[in-house]
Design an enzyme around this catalytic site. Structure first.
Site, PDB file in Angstrom:
ATOM      1  N   GLY A  14      85.114  14.265  34.697  1.00  0.00           N
ATOM      2  CA  GLY A  14      84.804  15.678  34.513  1.00  0.00           C
ATOM      3  C   GLY A  14      84.125  16.027  33.204  1.00  0.00           C
ATOM      4  CB  SER A  15      82.189  14.159  30.662  1.00  0.00           C
ATOM      5  OG  SER A  15      81.147  13.576  31.420  1.00  0.00           O
ATOM      6  CG  HIS A 111      71.096  10.699  40.556  1.00  0.00           C
ATOM      7  ND1 HIS A 111      72.047  10.075  41.345  1.00  0.00           N
ATOM      8  CD2 HIS A 111      70.179   9.748  40.240  1.00  0.00           C
ATOM      9  CE1 HIS A 111      71.709   8.800  41.498  1.00  0.00           C
ATOM     10  NE2 HIS A 111      70.594   8.585  40.842  1.00  0.00           N
ATOM     11  CG  ASP A 152      71.094  10.948  44.800  1.00  0.00           C
ATOM     12  OD1 ASP A 152      71.418   9.745  44.782  1.00  0.00           O
ATOM     13  OD2 ASP A 152      71.883  11.880  44.563  1.00  0.00           O
ATOM     14  CD  GLU A 181      74.919  12.222  33.976  1.00  0.00           C
ATOM     15  OE1 GLU A 181      75.778  12.816  34.651  1.00  0.00           O
ATOM     16  OE2 GLU A 181      74.928  10.999  33.803  1.00  0.00           O
TER      17      GLU A 181
HETATM   18  C1  GRF Z   1      78.764   9.843  35.596  1.00  0.00           C
HETATM   19  O1  GRF Z   1      78.478   8.483  35.844  1.00  0.00           O
HETATM   20  C2  GRF Z   1      77.559  10.654  35.843  1.00  0.00           C
HETATM   21  O2  GRF Z   1      76.396   9.885  35.666  1.00  0.00           O
HETATM   22  C3  GRF Z   1      77.640  11.080  37.256  1.00  0.00           C
HETATM   23  O3  GRF Z   1      79.021  11.118  37.568  1.00  0.00           O
HETATM   24  C4  GRF Z   1      79.745  10.281  36.658  1.00  0.00           C
HETATM   25  C5  GRF Z   1      80.956  10.933  36.092  1.00  0.00           C
HETATM   26  O4  GRF Z   1      80.608  12.079  35.429  1.00  0.00           O
HETATM   27  N1  GRF Z   1      76.985  12.344  37.434  1.00  0.00           N
HETATM   28  P1  GRF Z   1      81.772  13.083  34.913  1.00  0.00           P
HETATM   29  O5  GRF Z   1      82.189  12.606  33.540  1.00  0.00           O
HETATM   30  O6  GRF Z   1      82.914  13.000  35.899  1.00  0.00           O
HETATM   31  O7  GRF Z   1      81.123  14.420  34.856  1.00  0.00           O
END
Ligand code: GRF
Length: 209
Positions: A14-15, A111, A152, A181
């Site tokens: 979830g970053s 993506h 995608d 991202e």
């Molecule tokens: C990451 O590998 C990102 O490239 C893709 O989902 C994965 C997890 O992202 N979009 P997140 O930290 O869970 O947002």
């Protein structure tokens, strides 16, 4: 201008969600995250949502005999919210055609490559970066796009390049792409919520005024 209702679908840490939460909190997105839905119970993204008082729901994919029942649950849960925007933030399940039809033009995905390169079935998470490095590509990056029936392939909203360094591993490249991202997903949400995205066929025009 009233705030749009946002639903965020997640599967992992979830970053990207955190970047959206932080941006919404400081008012740079004219939208409110109403719900976070994960298809996996252990997703740390759910804890991030709860920490910020956002409704966090899990529709555990593994607890459904067949995908149709899972899809119906997700469709109904989203219908309760009636979101103006659905953001796939590291979400790994395929959306049903009914959901895509109902929310066409209102679902965006992030993506970790410069689509159409290194996208499609099987290209997710570190698999993408491994393929980029093995290909000898000198540039990678991230893409935010509208979601359509395929994987995608929807109209591209924003992209940003990231240099592939000699000696990069999938982990080191993933880290640099992930930072991009976070920037792109927030920028795309800001533009969508400010009604500055105009889809013209496969092209997405960004209205600057
Ligand atoms: C990451 O590998 C990102 O490239 C893709 O989902 C994965 C997890 O992202 N979009 P997140 O930290 O869970 O947002």
């Amino acid at each position: 201008m009233s705030k749009l209702k946002i639903a965020v679908l997640v599967s992992g840490s979830g970053s990207n969600l955190q970047a959206l939460i932080d941006a919404a909190a400081c008012g740079s997105i004219q939208g409110q995250i109403e719900i976070v839905i994960s298809d996996r119970p252990g997703a740390y993204a759910l804890q991030r949502a709860e920490k910020h008082g956002i409704t966090a729901a899990c529709i555990d994919k593994k607890s459904y005999e067949n995908k149709i029942d899972f899809d119906i649950q997700l469709f109904n849960r989203l219908n309760e919210v009636q979101p103006d925007l659905i953001i796939l933030a590291g979400y790994l399940s395929i959306l049903s055609s009914e959901l895509i039809e109902k929310y066409r033009g209102k679902i965006i995905n992030i993506h970790p490559s410069l689509l159409p390169a290194f996208g499609g079935k099987g290209f997710y998470g570190e698999k993408v970066h491994k393929a980029v490095i093995e290909s000898g590509a000198k540039v990678s990056g991230a893409t935010v796009h509208f979601v359509d029936e395929n994987t995608d392939t929807g109209p591209i909203i924003l992209q940003k390049a990231v240099v592939v360094l000699y000696g990069d591993t999938p982990e080191t490249l993933a880290k640099r792409v992930l930072a991009v991202e976070h920037y792109l997903i927030v920028k795309a949400a800001e533009l969508f919520c400010s009604n500055k995205l105009k889809q013209e066929g496969l092209n997405v025009r960004i209205l600057r005024e």
